[in-house]
Design a protein around this motif. Sequence first.
Motif, short mmCIF file in Angstrom:
data_model
loop_
_atom_site.label_atom_id
_atom_site.label_comp_id
_atom_site.label_asym_id
_atom_site.label_seq_id
_atom_site.Cartn_x
_atom_site.Cartn_y
_atom_site.Cartn_z
N ALA A 55 0.82 -1.15 -0.02
CA ALA A 55 -0.03 -0.01 0.02
C ALA A 55 0.81 1.32 -0.22
CB ALA A 55 -0.95 -0.09 1.48
N LEU A 74 -11.00 -1.49 6.30
CA LEU A 74 -9.94 -2.10 5.39
C LEU A 74 -8.81 -2.06 5.97
CD1 LEU A 74 -9.23 -2.97 2.17
CD2 LEU A 74 -9.11 -0.46 2.14
N GLU A 76 -4.79 -2.88 5.60
CA GLU A 76 -3.72 -2.89 4.50
C GLU A 76 -2.29 -3.30 5.17
OE1 GLU A 76 -4.19 -0.15 1.15
OE2 GLU A 76 -5.31 0.86 2.71
N THR A 77 -1.57 -4.58 4.83
CA THR A 77 -0.37 -4.75 5.40
C THR A 77 0.72 -3.85 4.49
OG1 THR A 77 0.09 -6.53 4.18
CG2 THR A 77 -1.23 -7.00 6.02
N GLY A 80 1.22 -5.57 1.18
CA GLY A 80 0.08 -5.60 -0.11
C GLY A 80 -1.33 -6.45 0.29
N THR A 82 -4.87 -6.81 1.50
CA THR A 82 -5.92 -6.17 1.71
C THR A 82 -7.03 -6.97 2.31
OG1 THR A 82 -6.61 -5.97 -0.43
CG2 THR A 82 -5.36 -4.26 0.49
N PRO A 97 -10.72 -6.26 -2.05
CA PRO A 97 -9.83 -7.09 -1.04
C PRO A 97 -9.26 -8.26 -1.53
CG PRO A 97 -11.85 -7.29 -0.03
CD PRO A 97 -11.95 -6.40 -1.62
N ARG A 98 -8.15 -8.89 -1.03
CA ARG A 98 -7.85 -10.03 -1.07
C ARG A 98 -8.28 -11.17 -0.15
NH1 ARG A 98 -1.34 -11.05 -1.27
NH2 ARG A 98 -2.18 -13.16 -1.53
N GLU A 257 -8.44 7.11 7.97
CA GLU A 257 -7.46 6.26 7.68
C GLU A 257 -6.54 6.55 8.65
OE1 GLU A 257 -5.31 7.42 4.01
OE2 GLU A 257 -6.77 6.51 2.68
#
Length: 278
Positions: A55, A74, A76-77, A80, A82, A97-98, A257
């Motif tokens: 991200a 959401l 996020e690592t 990448g 999600t 998202p994954r 965020e």
Amino acid sequence: MQCPLPRIAVLWSALLFGLALSAGTTPALAQAERCPKLVAGNPFLQRLAPRTVPAAYVAPRQVGLTYIGHSTFLIETAGGVTVATDYNDYVRPAMVPRVATMNRAHSTHYSLNPDPGIEHVLKGWREDRDPVHYDLDIDDLWVGNLQTNIRDWRGDTIRNGNSIFVFRAADLCIAHLGHLHHTLTHDDIGALGRLDVVLAPVDGSYTLDIDGMIEVLKSLEAPVVIPMHYFNESTLENFLTRFAGRDYAIERRESPELVLSRETLPRKPTVIVLPPGG
């Protein structure tokens, strides 16, 4: 804290036995023990994690968290991965998202038609009410779950209807309480282990009442609590007012965020209010 390897099998068996005796949980929940004790600070396991596209705003050793709305965040690592929590057909992140986690309570907590591009769709329940167990390593993210019961519209108990999903990345443990309907047992608290961030429903009616939620949050002792599942400002204020003076600071952020890291966790336990709208 790292568990000595010779003790892992003993701790695992003991935890399974203890959870089997708990009225609100099942033996399948024991994997949450892994979050703080079997992975944290293990550089060998960290080297094994392949990297994907990161991200843009998440640096190494950080996790990004965006409040989308209702019970959806959401995550996020840096690698990448999600995740969308309580993925549904009404409130969704703009990106696919994954990983998508879902819970049973209402249609605002699950989707019957998840985007086909999602790699891992993790339902927090089974239709036959048997336990569901997740213990997944997805690049630099680990996902586990601890099941709890829920009430139906008549007040009857639906066993294993909700999952507390636990996400671990960058040595941070984040728990999403889902649609929690009851307080947690001593075994539940032990299975969850060390938590750094708790995403907590604070409506005080459809989920757990405010007193019960405060009891849960105090027992979890996480440095950061982020409210979710509130329907208006007065609902949120009711929770914050009741929680004020209980050794927690209150912070309101202007952006949905938030970037988290172990190094920047607050010294004083803090409720961080994020506006919805990611």
